[in-house]
Write an enzyme that holds these catalytic residues in place. Structure first.
Site, PDB file in Angstrom:
ATOM      1  N   GLY A 113       5.705 -11.151   5.551  1.00  0.00           N
ATOM      2  CA  GLY A 113       4.599 -12.101   5.426  1.00  0.00           C
ATOM      3  C   GLY A 113       3.894 -11.918   4.098  1.00  0.00           C
ATOM      4  O   GLY A 113       4.364 -12.383   3.053  1.00  0.00           O
ATOM      5  N   GLY A 114       2.789 -11.205   4.141  1.00  0.00           N
ATOM      6  CA  GLY A 114       1.918 -11.046   2.965  1.00  0.00           C
ATOM      7  C   GLY A 114       2.667 -10.727   1.680  1.00  0.00           C
ATOM      8  O   GLY A 114       2.421 -11.343   0.637  1.00  0.00           O
ATOM      9  N   SER A 158       4.049  -5.850   8.054  1.00  0.00           N
ATOM     10  CA  SER A 158       3.599  -5.081   6.889  1.00  0.00           C
ATOM     11  C   SER A 158       4.749  -4.434   6.111  1.00  0.00           C
ATOM     12  O   SER A 158       4.630  -3.320   5.611  1.00  0.00           O
ATOM     13  CB  SER A 158       2.564  -4.025   7.302  1.00  0.00           C
ATOM     14  OG  SER A 158       1.415  -4.658   7.862  1.00  0.00           O
ATOM     15  N   GLU A 169       2.038 -15.315  16.089  1.00  0.00           N
ATOM     16  CA  GLU A 169       0.803 -16.061  15.810  1.00  0.00           C
ATOM     17  C   GLU A 169       0.791 -17.363  16.605  1.00  0.00           C
ATOM     18  O   GLU A 169      -0.280 -17.866  16.965  1.00  0.00           O
ATOM     19  CB  GLU A 169       0.673 -16.306  14.294  1.00  0.00           C
ATOM     20  CG  GLU A 169       0.253 -15.035  13.573  1.00  0.00           C
ATOM     21  CD  GLU A 169       0.638 -14.972  12.110  1.00  0.00           C
ATOM     22  OE1 GLU A 169       1.075 -15.981  11.537  1.00  0.00           O
ATOM     23  OE2 GLU A 169       0.512 -13.865  11.539  1.00  0.00           O
ATOM     24  N   GLU A 181       8.933  -8.016  15.599  1.00  0.00           N
ATOM     25  CA  GLU A 181       7.664  -7.905  14.877  1.00  0.00           C
ATOM     26  C   GLU A 181       6.582  -7.410  15.829  1.00  0.00           C
ATOM     27  O   GLU A 181       5.991  -8.206  16.575  1.00  0.00           O
ATOM     28  CB  GLU A 181       7.241  -9.269  14.331  1.00  0.00           C
ATOM     29  CG  GLU A 181       8.203  -9.875  13.345  1.00  0.00           C
ATOM     30  CD  GLU A 181       7.497 -10.893  12.462  1.00  0.00           C
ATOM     31  OE1 GLU A 181       7.457 -10.673  11.258  1.00  0.00           O
ATOM     32  OE2 GLU A 181       6.960 -11.878  12.994  1.00  0.00           O
ATOM     33  N   ASN A 212       8.023 -15.201   5.040  1.00  0.00           N
ATOM     34  CA  ASN A 212       7.238 -16.144   5.836  1.00  0.00           C
ATOM     35  C   ASN A 212       5.907 -16.393   5.112  1.00  0.00           C
ATOM     36  O   ASN A 212       5.039 -15.534   5.116  1.00  0.00           O
ATOM     37  CB  ASN A 212       7.012 -15.533   7.231  1.00  0.00           C
ATOM     38  CG  ASN A 212       6.097 -16.378   8.099  1.00  0.00           C
ATOM     39  OD1 ASN A 212       5.762 -17.510   7.753  1.00  0.00           O
ATOM     40  ND2 ASN A 212       5.696 -15.826   9.236  1.00  0.00           N
ATOM     41  N   TRP A 213       5.793 -17.557   4.503  1.00  0.00           N
ATOM     42  CA  TRP A 213       4.600 -17.852   3.696  1.00  0.00           C
ATOM     43  C   TRP A 213       3.407 -18.251   4.558  1.00  0.00           C
ATOM     44  O   TRP A 213       2.315 -18.455   4.051  1.00  0.00           O
ATOM     45  CB  TRP A 213       4.909 -18.936   2.657  1.00  0.00           C
ATOM     46  CG  TRP A 213       5.922 -18.519   1.617  1.00  0.00           C
ATOM     47  CD1 TRP A 213       6.542 -17.288   1.513  1.00  0.00           C
ATOM     48  CD2 TRP A 213       6.431 -19.303   0.525  1.00  0.00           C
ATOM     49  NE1 TRP A 213       7.395 -17.273   0.442  1.00  0.00           N
ATOM     50  CE2 TRP A 213       7.350 -18.502  -0.188  1.00  0.00           C
ATOM     51  CE3 TRP A 213       6.199 -20.611   0.092  1.00  0.00           C
ATOM     52  CZ2 TRP A 213       8.030 -18.965  -1.322  1.00  0.00           C
ATOM     53  CZ3 TRP A 213       6.885 -21.077  -1.030  1.00  0.00           C
ATOM     54  CH2 TRP A 213       7.786 -20.259  -1.728  1.00  0.00           C
ATOM     55  N   LYS A 214       3.641 -18.468   5.832  1.00  0.00           N
ATOM     56  CA  LYS A 214       2.570 -18.853   6.764  1.00  0.00           C
ATOM     57  C   LYS A 214       1.786 -20.057   6.226  1.00  0.00           C
ATOM     58  O   LYS A 214       2.350 -20.894   5.527  1.00  0.00           O
ATOM     59  CB  LYS A 214       1.680 -17.653   7.054  1.00  0.00           C
ATOM     60  CG  LYS A 214       2.498 -16.445   7.561  1.00  0.00           C
ATOM     61  CD  LYS A 214       1.675 -15.351   8.159  1.00  0.00           C
ATOM     62  CE  LYS A 214       2.607 -14.244   8.629  1.00  0.00           C
ATOM     63  NZ  LYS A 214       1.901 -13.143   9.272  1.00  0.00           N
ATOM     64  N   HIS A 266       7.064 -17.169  16.699  1.00  0.00           N
ATOM     65  CA  HIS A 266       6.248 -16.192  15.963  1.00  0.00           C
ATOM     66  C   HIS A 266       5.023 -15.830  16.807  1.00  0.00           C
ATOM     67  O   HIS A 266       4.443 -16.684  17.480  1.00  0.00           O
ATOM     68  CB  HIS A 266       5.816 -16.770  14.611  1.00  0.00           C
ATOM     69  CG  HIS A 266       5.227 -15.718  13.719  1.00  0.00           C
ATOM     70  ND1 HIS A 266       3.942 -15.266  13.865  1.00  0.00           N
ATOM     71  CD2 HIS A 266       5.769 -14.983  12.715  1.00  0.00           C
ATOM     72  CE1 HIS A 266       3.712 -14.310  12.965  1.00  0.00           C
ATOM     73  NE2 HIS A 266       4.808 -14.121  12.257  1.00  0.00           N
ATOM     74  N   GLY A 305       0.280  -8.038   9.319  1.00  0.00           N
ATOM     75  CA  GLY A 305      -0.894  -8.291   8.489  1.00  0.00           C
ATOM     76  C   GLY A 305      -1.958  -7.211   8.568  1.00  0.00           C
ATOM     77  O   GLY A 305      -3.079  -7.398   8.102  1.00  0.00           O
TER      78      GLY A 305
HETATM   79  P1  PGA Z   1       3.126  -9.327   7.366  1.00  0.00           P
HETATM   80  O1  PGA Z   1       3.594 -10.529   8.321  1.00  0.00           O
HETATM   81  O2  PGA Z   1       4.316  -8.907   6.536  1.00  0.00           O
HETATM   82  O3  PGA Z   1       2.019  -9.907   6.540  1.00  0.00           O
HETATM   83  O4  PGA Z   1       2.666  -8.226   8.255  1.00  0.00           O
HETATM   84  C1  PGA Z   1       4.877 -10.547   8.912  1.00  0.00           C
HETATM   85  C2  PGA Z   1       5.057 -11.779   9.772  1.00  0.00           C
HETATM   86  O5  PGA Z   1       4.129 -12.155  10.499  1.00  0.00           O
HETATM   87  O6  PGA Z   1       6.126 -12.413   9.743  1.00  0.00           O
END
Ligand code: PGA
Length: 251
Positions: A233-234, A212, A97, A167, A9-11, A95, A173
């Site tokens: 994500g990251g 993470s 977020e 998640e 997930n590149w956000k 998601h 993050g």
């Molecule tokens: P993260 O994000 O790996 O940076 O914790 C995961 C996500 O929100 O899909």
């Protein structure tokens, strides 16, 4: 046997230049094919990624879709049908977020899930509890409610064409990862909830862990019986790190 899936997930990250670099890096990875690999770029970069990864076995997905499946008068939104036409096969829905920062309700998430499937996309339904909810012992209730929103509205059968991503919000993050045992407990509960209505669907649906995930903890997480891969994500913004996570899932 469930084929593992690792989804990046590149956000809201990336420029044309950094995306080009990431594409080059992904093309250099040796991916065994044992695990399915997917990336979710921002809408602006989907075309670039579809073109750049055309000969690589990587599925492309959108990070969100509109509640209406077809194009129309809905300023700023992107329809599932448009994602499909652009070369996407999957889309993230719900998601945290979006649930938390943009106030996306379970009802909205259900409509997006339905819109995705109506257009032939595989929705990746994201569920998870906040730190306060975990500390209050409400994790399984919260996750159960997010799951039930779909099951009650659409029936359990729709999970034959969907993926679930657990998640925990406190792990996204933050560098804090749920322990493999903590994650497994929730994954098993999700599968059991689905199994109560349809054991076959529950046995086949892939449940990803997100929060993470990195190369250093991936193998341990993916070794748990109900963890079928990761939503990353990251660490997905670094091709070598992401490649290592994909290989951990394939082993
Ligand atoms: P993260 O994000 O790996 O940076 O914790 C995961 C996500 O929100 O899909």
């Amino acid at each position: 046997m469930r084929r593992p899936l690792v989804a990046g997930n590149w956000k809201m990250h990336g420029t044309r230049a950094s995306v080009a670099e990431l594409i080059e890096g992904l093309r250099r990875q040796s991916l065994s094919g044992d695990a399915e690999v997917a990336v979710f770029p921002s809408c602006l970069h989907i075309a670039q990624v579809v073109e750049g990864l055309a000969e690589v076995p990587v599925v492309i997905g959108g990070q969100d879709c509109a509640v209406e499946p077809q194009q129309g008068a809905l300023t700023g939104e992107v329809a599932a049908s448009q994602l499909r036409e652009a070369g996407c096969a999957m889309v993230l829905v719900g998601h945290s977020e979006r649930r938390l920062s943009l106030g996306e309700s379970d009802e909205v998430v259900v409509r997006k899930f339905v819109a995705a499937q109506a257009c032939g996309l595989i929705p990746v339904l994201c569920v998870g509890e906040t730190l306060a909810q975990r500390e209050a012992g409400e994790t399984l209730v919260v996750v159960g409610r997010q799951l039930a929103a779909i099951v009650d509205a659409q029936g359990v059968g729709v999970f034959a064409r969907a993926v679930v991503a657990y998640e925990p919000v406190w792990a996204i993050g933050t560098g804090l990862t749920a322990s493999p045992e903590q994650a497994q407990e929730v994954h098993a509960a999700i599968r059991a909830r689905l199994a109560a209505q349809d054991a076959d669907v529950a046995g086949k649906v892939r449940i990803l862990y997100g929060g993470s995930v990195k190369a250093a903890n991936a193998a341990e997480l993916f070794g748990m019986p109900d963890i079928d891969g990761g939503l990353v994500g990251g660490a997905s913004l670094n091709a070598d790190e992401f490649g290592a996570i994909c290989r951990a899932a394939g082993n």
